[in-house]
Design a protein around this motif. Structure first.
Motif, short mmCIF file in Angstrom:
data_model
loop_
_atom_site.label_atom_id
_atom_site.label_comp_id
_atom_site.label_asym_id
_atom_site.label_seq_id
_atom_site.Cartn_x
_atom_site.Cartn_y
_atom_site.Cartn_z
N ASP A 63 0.85 -1.19 0.00
CA ASP A 63 0.00 0.00 0.00
C ASP A 63 0.89 1.24 0.00
N ASP A 65 0.81 5.66 -0.57
CA ASP A 65 0.04 6.90 -0.71
C ASP A 65 1.05 8.05 -0.77
N ASN A 119 -2.19 -1.44 -3.65
CA ASN A 119 -2.99 -0.21 -3.66
C ASN A 119 -2.05 0.99 -3.77
N VAL A 121 -1.98 5.26 -4.37
CA VAL A 121 -2.66 6.55 -4.45
C VAL A 121 -1.59 7.61 -4.70
N TYR A 122 -1.74 8.36 -5.80
CA TYR A 122 -0.73 9.32 -6.21
C TYR A 122 -1.39 10.67 -6.50
N ASP A 123 -0.91 11.72 -5.85
CA ASP A 123 -1.43 13.08 -6.05
C ASP A 123 -0.26 13.97 -6.44
N THR A 151 0.91 0.49 -10.33
CA THR A 151 0.46 -0.29 -9.19
C THR A 151 0.22 -1.72 -9.70
N ASN A 173 -5.31 -1.74 -7.35
CA ASN A 173 -6.13 -0.53 -7.36
C ASN A 173 -5.22 0.68 -7.48
N HIS A 174 -5.45 1.48 -8.53
CA HIS A 174 -4.58 2.60 -8.85
C HIS A 174 -5.43 3.87 -8.93
N LEU A 175 -5.11 4.86 -8.09
CA LEU A 175 -5.84 6.14 -8.07
C LEU A 175 -4.83 7.26 -8.24
N THR A 177 -4.22 11.42 -9.33
CA THR A 177 -4.76 12.76 -9.57
C THR A 177 -3.60 13.69 -9.91
#
Length: 400
Positions: A63, A65, A119, A121-123, A151, A173-175, A177
């Motif tokens: 995971d 982030d 998982n 999460v990239y911003d 991911t 799961n790749h998110l 923004t």
């Protein structure tokens, strides 16, 4: 977890326009932008023999982030001089992999369930704000993002598990923004050029694969999901200036900026797929150049969402399920409407380029009562919005 940061820098110069036949040397100096950080966030079962007792599960999970931010905001005050230069460049160049994996050669016995999950999460945010207020003004701002973030969840061919009492699940799961904002404005003076460029390029995405050899007493699930959002905002203005305008070629400058950004990420030249999109979107006046207020906003998405059973030998009691999903929201806004010179041109270009791959596939040797392979959108619909605004305030102004 291992993260490698590369300390070297690469110089990416801002545009060097001329005006009224004058071109003071080094008016806009090169801006040092770091080479991309290259990181790996990993959870792995390597070449090992694992015995699980008491009906326990084998869970492999990674995971990650992350928030990446680059902000540049030089806005010179009025010093009563001749030349006003507000030069601002902000850029992110990111390479990163989040990986959960059972490698080839791993031998597992006694597992009730095998679960491999990644998982990410990239911003990513780049903001450049520039301005000047002198007799002759040359503010230029460029905000650029390049990301190659992936991911990945895998069970590699050559991994074996004997009999699995429950099920096998592999999921990624790749998110992601991405936001890039550039703002330039010239205020007062005799000659002014405000050029703003906001550019984002996204590679990578979600990958989930299984090539496990096993007898599975329940079901097998392999799923990949990529959700990508990109926002580009470029605002350029020419307020209260007069006299001749300065030529700045929007498409050539966009192309040059893309090449410099990709070079900072280790790519030697603009890929053909990027070049074709840039060449297809032209925002030039009849003589091939623009001046005064030039705003260009561009999003280029080359993401992937891939799910596959791509090897191994399995006997499965229930239906194997392979599913890839993808959702894209691209928003480009270019505003060059603040033109009030006696001779001024406002040009705005907003570009969205989508080349995302969403794919599900089934391979290997599998015995099962039925099979399900799906490629879907993760939400009801993807959204693409491109808005370009240009306007003119003087009698000789032109808006494109």
């Amino acid at each position: 977890v291992s993260v490698q940061l590369i300390p070297n820098h690469i110089n990416i110069p801002l545009p060097q326009p001329t005006y009224m036949g004058l071109a003071p040397p080094q008016m806009i100096p090169p801006i040092a932008i770091p080479n991309p950080s290259g990181g790996r966030h990993e959870a792995q079962v390597q070449n090992a023999s694992i015995q699980i007792v008491d009906d326990g599960d084998l869970t492999v999970s990674a995971d990650f982030d992350a928030n990446y931010s680059a902000i540049a905001m030089p806005r010179p005050d009025d010093g009563g001089g001749t030349f006003g230069v507000g030069a601002s460049a902000a850029a992110n160049a990111i390479n990163h992999t989040t990986l959960a994996e059972i490698q080839s050669g791993a031998t597992i016995s006694g597992a009730a369930n095998i679960i491999v999950t990644a998982n990410g999460v990239y911003d990513t945010d780049a903001t450049a704000d520039a301005g000047a207020n002198e007799t002759a003004n040359l503010p230029a701002s460029a905000a650029a993002n390049y990301t190659n973030v992936r991911t990945r969840a895998h069970i590699v061919d050559g991994a074996t598990a004997g009999e699995v009492a429950g099920g096998v699940a592999v999921q990624s799961n790749h998110l992601a923004t991405m936001t890039h904002t550039a703002n330039s404005n010239t205020e007062g003076g005799v000659v002014g050029v405000g050029a703003a460029l906001a550019l984002g390029i996204a590679d990578g995405g979600a990958q989930a694969t299984s090539a496990l050899t096993a007898e599975v007493m329940q079901g097998v699930s392999v799923q990949a999901n990529n959700q990508s959002t990109m926002n580009a905002d470029a605002m350029a203005g020419q307020t209260g200036t007069s006299n001749e305008v300065v030529d700045v070629v929007v498409t050539e400058e966009t192309e040059r900026r893309a090449e410099a950004l990709l070079a900072s990420a280790g790519l030697p030249e603009i890929p053909d797929r990027v070049l074709r999109i840039l060449q297809a979107a032209s925002a030039e006046t009849a003589d091939g150049s623009v001046g005064a207020a030039a705003a260009s906003a561009a999003n280029l998405d080359f993401g992937i969402s891939v799910a596959a059973i791509d090897g191994g030998v399995m006997e499965v009691a229930n239906e194997p399920f392979v599913r890839a999903s993808g959702d894209m929201d691209l928003n480009a806004m270019a505003d060059a409407s603040a033109v009030s010179a006696e001779n001024g041109i406002g040009v705005a270009a907003a570009i969205n380029g989508d080349s995302q791959l969403v794919e599900s596939s089934l391979g290997g040797m599998i015995t099962a009562p039925s099979f399900s392979v799906q490629t879907v959108s993760s939400v009801d619909e993807s959204h693409f919005s491109a808005t370009a605004i240009s306007g003119a305030g003087g009698q000789a102004d032109v808006g494109v």
